[in-house]
Design a protein around this motif. Structure first.
Motif, PDB file in Angstrom:
ATOM      1  N   TYR A 110       0.806  -1.217   0.000  1.00  0.00           N
ATOM      2  CA  TYR A 110       0.000   0.000   0.000  1.00  0.00           C
ATOM      3  C   TYR A 110       0.844   1.275   0.000  1.00  0.00           C
ATOM      4  N   TRP A 111       2.172   1.152   0.039  1.00  0.00           N
ATOM      5  CA  TRP A 111       3.036   2.306   0.222  1.00  0.00           C
ATOM      6  C   TRP A 111       4.058   2.421  -0.915  1.00  0.00           C
ATOM      7  N   SER A 112       4.549   3.650  -1.119  1.00  0.00           N
ATOM      8  CA  SER A 112       5.755   3.854  -1.932  1.00  0.00           C
ATOM      9  C   SER A 112       6.927   4.048  -0.983  1.00  0.00           C
ATOM     10  N   PRO A 113       8.140   3.686  -1.397  1.00  0.00           N
ATOM     11  CA  PRO A 113       9.287   3.816  -0.481  1.00  0.00           C
ATOM     12  C   PRO A 113       9.509   5.232   0.023  1.00  0.00           C
ATOM     13  N   ILE A 114       9.417   6.221  -0.857  1.00  0.00           N
ATOM     14  CA  ILE A 114       9.717   7.598  -0.444  1.00  0.00           C
ATOM     15  C   ILE A 114       8.684   8.079   0.568  1.00  0.00           C
ATOM     16  N   LYS A 131       9.838  -7.331   0.250  1.00  0.00           N
ATOM     17  CA  LYS A 131      11.269  -7.573   0.086  1.00  0.00           C
ATOM     18  C   LYS A 131      11.949  -6.512  -0.774  1.00  0.00           C
ATOM     19  N   GLU A 132      11.194  -5.817  -1.601  1.00  0.00           N
ATOM     20  CA  GLU A 132      11.780  -4.692  -2.343  1.00  0.00           C
ATOM     21  C   GLU A 132      11.692  -3.398  -1.549  1.00  0.00           C
ATOM     22  N   LEU A 133      10.596  -3.239  -0.809  1.00  0.00           N
ATOM     23  CA  LEU A 133      10.343  -1.973  -0.129  1.00  0.00           C
ATOM     24  C   LEU A 133      11.291  -1.722   1.034  1.00  0.00           C
ATOM     25  N   LEU A 134      11.466  -2.700   1.921  1.00  0.00           N
ATOM     26  CA  LEU A 134      12.219  -2.452   3.152  1.00  0.00           C
ATOM     27  C   LEU A 134      13.674  -2.055   2.884  1.00  0.00           C
ATOM     28  N   PRO A 135      14.420  -2.756   2.016  1.00  0.00           N
ATOM     29  CA  PRO A 135      15.792  -2.294   1.757  1.00  0.00           C
ATOM     30  C   PRO A 135      15.848  -0.878   1.182  1.00  0.00           C
ATOM     31  N   ALA A 136      14.869  -0.519   0.355  1.00  0.00           N
ATOM     32  CA  ALA A 136      14.852   0.825  -0.217  1.00  0.00           C
ATOM     33  C   ALA A 136      14.631   1.877   0.863  1.00  0.00           C
ATOM     34  N   ILE A 137      13.751   1.592   1.806  1.00  0.00           N
ATOM     35  CA  ILE A 137      13.496   2.537   2.894  1.00  0.00           C
ATOM     36  C   ILE A 137      14.760   2.735   3.736  1.00  0.00           C
ATOM     37  N   GLN A 185      19.311   6.598   5.005  1.00  0.00           N
ATOM     38  CA  GLN A 185      20.745   6.889   5.074  1.00  0.00           C
ATOM     39  C   GLN A 185      21.114   8.167   4.326  1.00  0.00           C
ATOM     40  N   GLY A 186      20.463   8.403   3.180  1.00  0.00           N
ATOM     41  CA  GLY A 186      20.818   9.554   2.358  1.00  0.00           C
ATOM     42  C   GLY A 186      20.324   9.376   0.937  1.00  0.00           C
ATOM     43  N   ASP A 187      20.932  10.109   0.005  1.00  0.00           N
ATOM     44  CA  ASP A 187      20.492  10.054  -1.393  1.00  0.00           C
ATOM     45  C   ASP A 187      20.588   8.640  -1.949  1.00  0.00           C
ATOM     46  N   TYR A 188      19.539   8.248  -2.670  1.00  0.00           N
ATOM     47  CA  TYR A 188      19.451   6.886  -3.182  1.00  0.00           C
ATOM     48  C   TYR A 188      18.509   6.875  -4.381  1.00  0.00           C
ATOM     49  N   ALA A 189      18.925   6.239  -5.457  1.00  0.00           N
ATOM     50  CA  ALA A 189      18.090   6.038  -6.646  1.00  0.00           C
ATOM     51  C   ALA A 189      17.686   4.573  -6.713  1.00  0.00           C
ATOM     52  N   ASP A 215      15.807   1.368  -8.887  1.00  0.00           N
ATOM     53  CA  ASP A 215      15.335   0.818 -10.157  1.00  0.00           C
ATOM     54  C   ASP A 215      14.917  -0.625  -9.905  1.00  0.00           C
ATOM     55  N   GLY A 216      13.711  -0.804  -9.356  1.00  0.00           N
ATOM     56  CA  GLY A 216      13.254  -2.125  -8.972  1.00  0.00           C
ATOM     57  C   GLY A 216      12.126  -2.614  -9.844  1.00  0.00           C
ATOM     58  N   HIS A 217      11.521  -3.698  -9.417  1.00  0.00           N
ATOM     59  CA  HIS A 217      10.415  -4.289 -10.168  1.00  0.00           C
ATOM     60  C   HIS A 217       9.120  -3.504  -9.958  1.00  0.00           C
ATOM     61  N   TYR A 218       8.882  -3.072  -8.716  1.00  0.00           N
ATOM     62  CA  TYR A 218       7.627  -2.400  -8.395  1.00  0.00           C
ATOM     63  C   TYR A 218       7.749  -0.889  -8.337  1.00  0.00           C
ATOM     64  N   TRP A 219       8.926  -0.378  -8.005  1.00  0.00           N
ATOM     65  CA  TRP A 219       9.110   1.069  -7.892  1.00  0.00           C
ATOM     66  C   TRP A 219      10.385   1.482  -8.603  1.00  0.00           C
ATOM     67  N   LYS A 220      10.335   2.662  -9.214  1.00  0.00           N
ATOM     68  CA  LYS A 220      11.507   3.272  -9.845  1.00  0.00           C
ATOM     69  C   LYS A 220      11.464   4.770  -9.526  1.00  0.00           C
ATOM     70  N   PHE A 221      12.604   5.317  -9.085  1.00  0.00           N
ATOM     71  CA  PHE A 221      12.671   6.757  -8.862  1.00  0.00           C
ATOM     72  C   PHE A 221      14.132   7.200  -8.925  1.00  0.00           C
ATOM     73  N   PRO A 222      14.352   8.446  -9.366  1.00  0.00           N
ATOM     74  CA  PRO A 222      15.725   8.972  -9.411  1.00  0.00           C
ATOM     75  C   PRO A 222      16.217   9.317  -8.014  1.00  0.00           C
ATOM     76  N   LEU A 223      17.413   9.883  -7.951  1.00  0.00           N
ATOM     77  CA  LEU A 223      18.065  10.169  -6.681  1.00  0.00           C
ATOM     78  C   LEU A 223      17.122  10.941  -5.750  1.00  0.00           C
ATOM     79  N   ALA A 224      16.954  10.411  -4.549  1.00  0.00           N
ATOM     80  CA  ALA A 224      16.060  11.019  -3.566  1.00  0.00           C
ATOM     81  C   ALA A 224      16.510  10.575  -2.180  1.00  0.00           C
ATOM     82  N   THR A 225      15.934  11.209  -1.172  1.00  0.00           N
ATOM     83  CA  THR A 225      16.254  10.829   0.193  1.00  0.00           C
ATOM     84  C   THR A 225      15.029  11.003   1.075  1.00  0.00           C
ATOM     85  N   SER A 226      15.068  10.435   2.246  1.00  0.00           N
ATOM     86  CA  SER A 226      13.990  10.603   3.217  1.00  0.00           C
ATOM     87  C   SER A 226      14.093  11.979   3.849  1.00  0.00           C
TER      88      SER A 226
END
Length: 360
Positions: free
Chosen positions: A81-85, A132-138, A143-147, A149-160
């Motif tokens: 139900y969530w996006s990583p960002i 399994k894709e979401l938690l490592p991305a979060i 930690q900081g800037d992260y781009a 490119d996964g199966h369910y979500w794709k986004f350019p460099l971003a951070t929390s």
């Protein structure tokens, strides 16, 4: 062994005003905080009145303003139900708004009824791939800037934004019952949320064995914690068991409706499906329910809890959200604080004295 409580707003009739539902939750949360419970857990659910929590971060932020010490956990966020960002930022902000008391619990999700409305009808079993894709991305976004490119979500460099108050991040918990999820979660450095549901006591050791095998298979990570939850009701007299058992059976039939997606839900209220439609019918036998769940007098509950302690459970969680009458929920917390928790606190002190002697 420490103790936690699972609470949420619950409504089983349109005649019950939301103000009462909200205030009941607040009263129970204050009791748990004052009574010395380690953690208050609350769930994420949508479109169903029996668990009113479309965003547990809102609930926990509100409860943080009315409590002092108790940790505040999500049990659990539903990964698909969530996006990583969005999830990274909302969790981190909640960590600040609760003064660093957030416990981050996440899962694949369970109710097919919800998946049909929140995740495009995908089978709820597929939620584990999202998890399994979401938690490592979060964790990377924290930690900081992260781009990505996964199966369910794709986004350019971003951070929390913001970053969590607790560093490197709030404690992470993953809901697990199958060995693969235990193994993956512990490899991620997460602790485990689990439940034997309504199964007999032997299931406690089955889950414990899965946990300890996964821990042994990952010596590279620090030992995580192991929480187990059961529906709980504590009462004064042994003959008072019938009310708790009947509420558990009725709630279980509503759960089967949502989990199997086999019943009617009217304006958010799920009907209790017929007994003939439920799975594991012995779990609905009154004597089995009384024996398997954490129902009993304080002495009976202590005896049952010793099984969890022997299985290596670090935190036992009282599941109080199954349409148990409010007065009985309060009585359960009061009896647990007065007559159950002191027994285990004394055992912990004895164990610490024994360890001190060994070190000396």
């Amino acid at each position: 062994m420490k103790f936690a409580v699972s609470l949420t707003m619950e409504r089983f009739s349109p005649g019950v005003p939301m103000a009462r539902v909200k205030n009941n939750l607040l009263d129970l949360a204050r009791m748990a905080d004052e009574g010395g419970f380690e953690t208050l857990w609350t769930a994420e659910h949508h479109t169903i009145e029996c668990t009113i929590s479309p965003n547990p971060f809102q609930t926990l932020t509100w409860l943080a303003q009315h409590t002092q010490r108790i940790r505040l956990g999500t049990s659990t966020l539903v990964a698909p139900y969530w996006s990583p960002i969005r999830l990274a930022g909302e969790a981190a902000l909640c960590d600040h708004l609760t003064d660093g008391r957030l416990e981050f619990g996440i899962a694949r999700g369970s109710y097919q009824y919800e998946f049909d409305r929140m995740a495009g009808g995908m089978p709820q079993q597929e939620g584990v791939a999202y998890l399994k894709e979401l938690l490592p991305a979060i964790k990377r976004l924290w930690q900081g800037d992260y781009a990505h490119d996964g199966h369910y979500w794709k986004f350019p460099l971003a951070t929390s934004v913001p970053k969590p108050l607790q560093q490197p991040h709030p404690p992470i918990w993953v809901a697990a019952r199958d060995p693969g999820t235990f193994d993956w979660a512990i490899a991620q450095g997460a602790s485990i949320l689990s439940t034997p549901l309504s199964a007999p006591a032997a299931e406690i050791q089955v889950l414990s064995d899965k946990f300890h095998k996964a821990v042994a298979d990952h010596p590279e990570v620090s030992r995580p914690r192991f929480m187990m939850q059961r529906r709980t009701c504590v009462y004064d007299r042994p003959e008072d068991w019938q009310l708790a058992v009947q509420h558990s059976i009725d709630y279980g039939r509503a759960f089967e409706n949502l989990f199997q997606n086999i019943g009617t839900v009217t304006n958010g209220f799920p009907e209790a499906v017929p007994y003939e439609a439920v799975k594991g019918k012995d779990n609905y036998n009154p004597e089995s329910v009384r024996r398997n769940l954490m129902f009993g007098t304080p002495d009976e509950v202590i005896e049952k809890l010793l099984v969890y302690e022997a299985a290596g459970v670090d935190q036992y969680c009282l599941g109080l959200t199954f349409n148990l009458p409010f007065e009985l929920q309060k009585k359960t917390i009061n009896l647990f604080v007065r007559e159950v928790m002191p027994f285990f606190a004394a055992r912990e002190k004895e164990a610490e004295r024994a360890r001190a002697k060994v070190r000396a």
